[in-house]
Design an enzyme around this catalytic site. Structure first.
Site, PDB file in Angstrom:
ATOM      1  N   SER A 128      15.322  30.295  -8.765  1.00 47.29           N
ATOM      2  CA  SER A 128      16.196  29.581  -7.832  1.00 47.29           C
ATOM      3  C   SER A 128      16.795  28.351  -8.489  1.00 47.29           C
ATOM      4  O   SER A 128      16.157  27.706  -9.338  1.00 47.29           O
ATOM      5  CB  SER A 128      15.396  29.161  -6.595  1.00 47.29           C
ATOM      6  OG  SER A 128      16.139  28.275  -5.782  1.00 47.29           O
ATOM      7  N   TYR A 153       8.676  24.963  -2.461  1.00 49.15           N
ATOM      8  CA  TYR A 153       9.358  26.215  -2.817  1.00 49.15           C
ATOM      9  C   TYR A 153       9.810  26.169  -4.277  1.00 49.15           C
ATOM     10  O   TYR A 153       9.565  27.098  -5.054  1.00 49.15           O
ATOM     11  CB  TYR A 153      10.555  26.430  -1.896  1.00 49.15           C
ATOM     12  CG  TYR A 153      11.489  27.527  -2.335  1.00 49.15           C
ATOM     13  CD1 TYR A 153      11.113  28.864  -2.237  1.00 49.15           C
ATOM     14  CD2 TYR A 153      12.756  27.233  -2.850  1.00 49.15           C
ATOM     15  CE1 TYR A 153      11.965  29.877  -2.643  1.00 49.15           C
ATOM     16  CE2 TYR A 153      13.618  28.243  -3.248  1.00 49.15           C
ATOM     17  CZ  TYR A 153      13.222  29.561  -3.145  1.00 49.15           C
ATOM     18  OH  TYR A 153      14.067  30.564  -3.547  1.00 49.15           O
TER      19      TYR A 153
END
Length: 323
Positions: A128, A153
């Site tokens: 990501s 995350y």
């Protein structure tokens, strides 16, 4: 070829699965169908697949279930593994970090370790742009240290990269991390801004605009994402090179959030009531991908304009949500 796609009922996973089926491959698709958002959207993505040109097998599996996962690997002997399954969402990771440990750490290790044993040609997995955090220079380059994540995350995704790099070094695996940048398009996640804005426009409701609208995102249309994923998968240069690599997959052209909202408003012929708020915890102000490395491997540069991408997204949104 026999290809495993995890997270196949997710946004990117659905489109990657369809592309591989269109190319005539045998796709074994895995998804846990969890309830982070309404699973009906995941069921509908699966239902919408055209399987006429390839072979398709769907299995509902939690990737932390190593026993079941091992049986799948032993049965199919995959040529490639495309690991897209993960617990998504920056903000939710602040509320429920345990879910991220389960899916993004335990689940990731299970499939990485089984790939080590069964030796597919290439193990590709979703990382990501969130790993870059606040301190990275613009545009984001893969050589950044990325050692200061601003969300849990992001920490799990960076951990995945380090785990894969170690396995590549120790066991001779070919592994590639794909750092996705703000993907949008048909069948998108309902917790992400494009659908939140489009839903509000359809219903005539207001929206929350964080950091007072002072944000830029490297919005990347789903078809451009998928084209790059598939080109990287069986890339002869990448496989011959071996080891572990990280690649940005983005448009390389950040867009002001207010411009994105403006195009949504234009598509629905409405001016949204906007509540301007401070930045949310875990958010970064700008995402901006340096795609030089990606283009050197794929010889492909994302070409879908924001106007075209939003038009296609809105057409799907109106059809699916009944606008």
């Amino acid at each position: 070829m026999s290809i495993l796609v995890t997270g196949s009922a997710g946004f990117i996973g659905h489109h990657v699965t369809q592309k591989l089926l269109n190319q005539g491959h045998h796709v074994v698709a895995i998804d846990s169908l969890n309830s982070y958002y309404d699973p009906q959207l995941k069921f509908d993505r699966n239902k919408a697949l055209d399987t006429s040109q390839g072979q398709y097998e769907f299995l509902q599996v939690d990737l932390a279930d190593r026993i079941t996962l091992r049986k799948i690997f032993e049965k199919h002997r995959f040529d490639f593994v495309i690991h897209l399954a993960a617990q998504a969402g920056v903000r939710y990771s602040i509320e429920n970090p345990q879910a991220y440990m389960h899916s993004n750490m335990d689940g990731f290790f299970s499939i990485l370790d089984l790939a080590k044993e069964h030796k597919p040609k290439h193990f590709i997995y979703a990382s990501s742009s969130s790993v870059y955090g606040m301190d990275s220079k613009q545009p984001f380059n893969e050589d950044e240290a990325c050692d200061n994540p601003v969300s849990f995350y992001a920490a799990t995704k960076r951990s995945n990269e380090l785990m894969a790099a170690a396995y590549s070094n120790l066991y001779g695996m070919v592994t590639t991390a794909l750092r996705f940048f703000t993907v949008y398009g048909p069948w998108g996640r309902p917790d992400m801004a494009p659908i939140l804005f489009a839903n509000a426009a359809m219903k005539g409701e207001g929206i929350k605009v964080f950091n007072n609208g002072d944000q830029k995102r490297d919005f990347t249309y789903i078809d451009d994402i998928v084209e790059n994923v598939v080109r990287i998968m069986d890339n002869e240069k990448r496989i011959a090179e071996g080891g572990h690599q990280i690649m940005n997959i983005g448009n390389g052209s950040p867009v002001n959030l207010m411009d994105f909202i403006g195009l949504i408003e234009k598509s629905y012929d409405i001016e949204l009531n906007k509540e301007y708020l401070p930045a949310q915890q875990g958010d970064v102000k700008v995402t901006y991908a340096d795609t030089t490395k990606l283009e050197s491997y794929t010889e492909f540069k994302p070409s879908t304009s924001l106007e075209t991408g939003i038009a296609r997204f809105v057409e799907w949104h109106k059809s699916y949500y009944g606008g």
